[in-house]
Scaffold this motif. Structure first.
Motif, PDB file in Angstrom:
ATOM      1  N   LEU A  37      -2.244   3.900   4.434  1.00  0.00           N
ATOM      2  CA  LEU A  37      -1.856   2.731   5.833  1.00  0.00           C
ATOM      3  C   LEU A  37      -2.040   1.779   5.696  1.00  0.00           C
ATOM      4  CD1 LEU A  37      -0.554   2.702   8.546  1.00  0.00           C
ATOM      5  CD2 LEU A  37      -2.908   3.290   9.799  1.00  0.00           C
ATOM      6  N   ALA A  38      -3.167   0.928   5.019  1.00  0.00           N
ATOM      7  CA  ALA A  38      -3.209   0.238   4.355  1.00  0.00           C
ATOM      8  C   ALA A  38      -2.330  -0.388   3.807  1.00  0.00           C
ATOM      9  CB  ALA A  38      -4.110  -0.086   4.488  1.00  0.00           C
ATOM     10  N   ASP A  39      -1.712   0.364   2.264  1.00  0.00           N
ATOM     11  CA  ASP A  39      -1.504  -0.007   1.517  1.00  0.00           C
ATOM     12  C   ASP A  39       0.323   0.138   2.605  1.00  0.00           C
ATOM     13  OD1 ASP A  39      -2.809   0.184  -0.104  1.00  0.00           O
ATOM     14  OD2 ASP A  39      -2.410   1.494  -1.019  1.00  0.00           O
ATOM     15  N   SER A  40       0.924   1.067   3.318  1.00  0.00           N
ATOM     16  CA  SER A  40       2.194   0.401   4.032  1.00  0.00           C
ATOM     17  C   SER A  40       2.113  -0.751   4.716  1.00  0.00           C
ATOM     18  CB  SER A  40       2.075   1.631   4.635  1.00  0.00           C
ATOM     19  OG  SER A  40       1.572   1.906   5.694  1.00  0.00           O
ATOM     20  N   CYS A  41       1.376  -0.896   5.334  1.00  0.00           N
ATOM     21  CA  CYS A  41       1.118  -2.589   6.103  1.00  0.00           C
ATOM     22  C   CYS A  41       1.924  -3.187   5.319  1.00  0.00           C
ATOM     23  CB  CYS A  41       0.013  -2.920   6.584  1.00  0.00           C
ATOM     24  SG  CYS A  41      -0.593  -1.543   7.953  1.00  0.00           S
ATOM     25  N   ALA A  42       1.011  -3.732   3.188  1.00  0.00           N
ATOM     26  CA  ALA A  42       0.894  -4.864   3.077  1.00  0.00           C
ATOM     27  C   ALA A  42       2.980  -4.666   2.561  1.00  0.00           C
ATOM     28  CB  ALA A  42       0.268  -4.217   2.412  1.00  0.00           C
ATOM     29  N   ALA A  43       3.123  -3.503   1.819  1.00  0.00           N
ATOM     30  CA  ALA A  43       4.626  -3.307   1.732  1.00  0.00           C
ATOM     31  C   ALA A  43       5.145  -3.832   2.710  1.00  0.00           C
ATOM     32  CB  ALA A  43       4.935  -1.930   1.365  1.00  0.00           C
ATOM     33  N   ALA A  44       4.980  -3.450   3.840  1.00  0.00           N
ATOM     34  CA  ALA A  44       6.164  -3.469   5.000  1.00  0.00           C
ATOM     35  C   ALA A  44       6.167  -4.840   5.300  1.00  0.00           C
ATOM     36  CB  ALA A  44       5.884  -2.939   6.343  1.00  0.00           C
ATOM     37  N   TYR A  45       5.076  -5.876   5.567  1.00  0.00           N
ATOM     38  CA  TYR A  45       5.259  -6.980   5.392  1.00  0.00           C
ATOM     39  C   TYR A  45       5.360  -7.862   3.764  1.00  0.00           C
ATOM     40  CZ  TYR A  45       1.831  -7.411   9.598  1.00  0.00           C
ATOM     41  OH  TYR A  45       2.007  -7.271  10.563  1.00  0.00           O
ATOM     42  N   ARG A  46       5.141  -7.410   3.405  1.00  0.00           N
ATOM     43  CA  ARG A  46       6.295  -7.654   1.514  1.00  0.00           C
ATOM     44  C   ARG A  46       8.228  -7.975   2.035  1.00  0.00           C
ATOM     45  NH1 ARG A  46       2.284  -5.202  -1.096  1.00  0.00           N
ATOM     46  NH2 ARG A  46       3.808  -3.805  -1.529  1.00  0.00           N
ATOM     47  N   GLY A  47       8.194  -6.398   3.114  1.00  0.00           N
ATOM     48  CA  GLY A  47       9.325  -6.955   3.519  1.00  0.00           C
ATOM     49  C   GLY A  47      10.319  -7.420   4.195  1.00  0.00           C
TER      50      GLY A  47
END
Length: 286
Positions: free
Chosen positions: A178-188
């Motif tokens: 979930l933490a990794d998905s948050c980081a990826a989400a913000y990059r997008g």
């Protein structure tokens, strides 16, 4: 509380759901209207809700079960759930401009929504809660529409991912995803690094939080987003905004279905009480 949730479960099966199109910043968006009770009754309160998905995914179906329960338990408001432009199509600020445009559309089309125009609330979960918080800022800054309240469920508010709960969760494999998905989400969502401190992208960074509508903020005990949600609640309160912050207990597989977590925990009752308190206090008309 269990009695109220039992009633909500029964009513959720009878909630009327209608597909709509609303106006975003640059065109039409799919939306869905939820209402319980007598069909021809015009409600005092409209809740406009934005789904999660980390700005890069998600749709109206994600929170459908939760919104059916919400329409059933929450002091019989009418609930409008709207899509918004995903970052895979256009990044920031497309989503927030859509969200604010939907609020303006709702105010102009209250008859179509079965709403009498009295109280307008904005709500969302995760990325949608970010949009809800930002809509409160935008509505204040732009002078419309007047919001009676904001409901933020496990909100994404810190693109810097700097809180203790976010840094601690990678020790657990499920929460690390979930933490990794948050980081990826913000990059997008925020490909321009300079936007990561913009208050319309990161409300937690804002230094102008006066004159915002009352807030209900729900975090979860085992959620990486927990600390930023609670920090935002404390910051709102420090600026004189009436704010209620509640931490929900952990829920099984929360990382897999955050909407289910919001539905199964005490969120529905907290939201119902929050809406009822605003109506009893005579929240300002939209």
């Amino acid at each position: 509380m269990n009695d109220r949730l039992d009633v909500a479960n029964a009513i959720a099966d009878e909630v009327r759901v209608r597909e709509l199109e609303v106006s975003g910043e640059q065109g039409s968006l799919k939306a869905r209207l939820y209402a319980a009770g007598p069909a021809k009754t015009r409600r005092d309160t409209l809740v406009v809700f934005f789904h999660g998905g980390g700005f890069v995914a998600g749709d109206l179906d994600d929170a459908d079960g939760f919104l059916r329960h919400l329409a059933g338990v929450s002091h019989t408001p009418v609930v409008l759930a709207s899509n918004y432009t995903l970052a895979t199509v256009r990044p920031f600020p497309a989503a927030v401009e859509d969200a604010h445009a939907v609020l303006l559309w709702a105010k102009k089309n209250k008859t179509k929504l079965g709403w009498n125009g009295k109280h307008l609330l904005v709500a969302g979960i995760e990325a949608g809660a970010n949009l809800a918080a930002v809509c409160a800022l935008m509505s204040r800054d732009r002078g419309a529409p007047k919001l009676a309240g904001q409901i933020l469920l496990m909100p994404m508010l810190d693109p810097g991912l700097s809180t203790c709960s976010m840094r601690e969760m990678p020790q657990c494999a499920d929460k690390a995803r979930l933490a990794d998905s948050c980081a990826a989400a913000y990059r997008g969502y925020l490909p321009n690094a300079a936007d990561r401190t913009h208050p319309y992208a990161s409300p937690l960074q804002s230094s102008r939080l006066k004159n915002l509508p009352p807030a209900l903020i729900l975090s979860a005990d085992d959620d990486p987003l927990r600390d930023e949600a609670e920090a935002y609640g404390a910051k709102l309160a420090s600026f004189g905004v009436p704010t209620t912050v509640r931490r929900m207990l952990p829920a099984p597989q929360m990382a897999d279905d955050r909407n289910e977590c919001a539905c199964e925990q005490s969120a529905l009752v907290e939201i119902a009480d929050f809406i009822a308190s605003l109506e009893e206090q005579g929240a300002p008309p939209a």
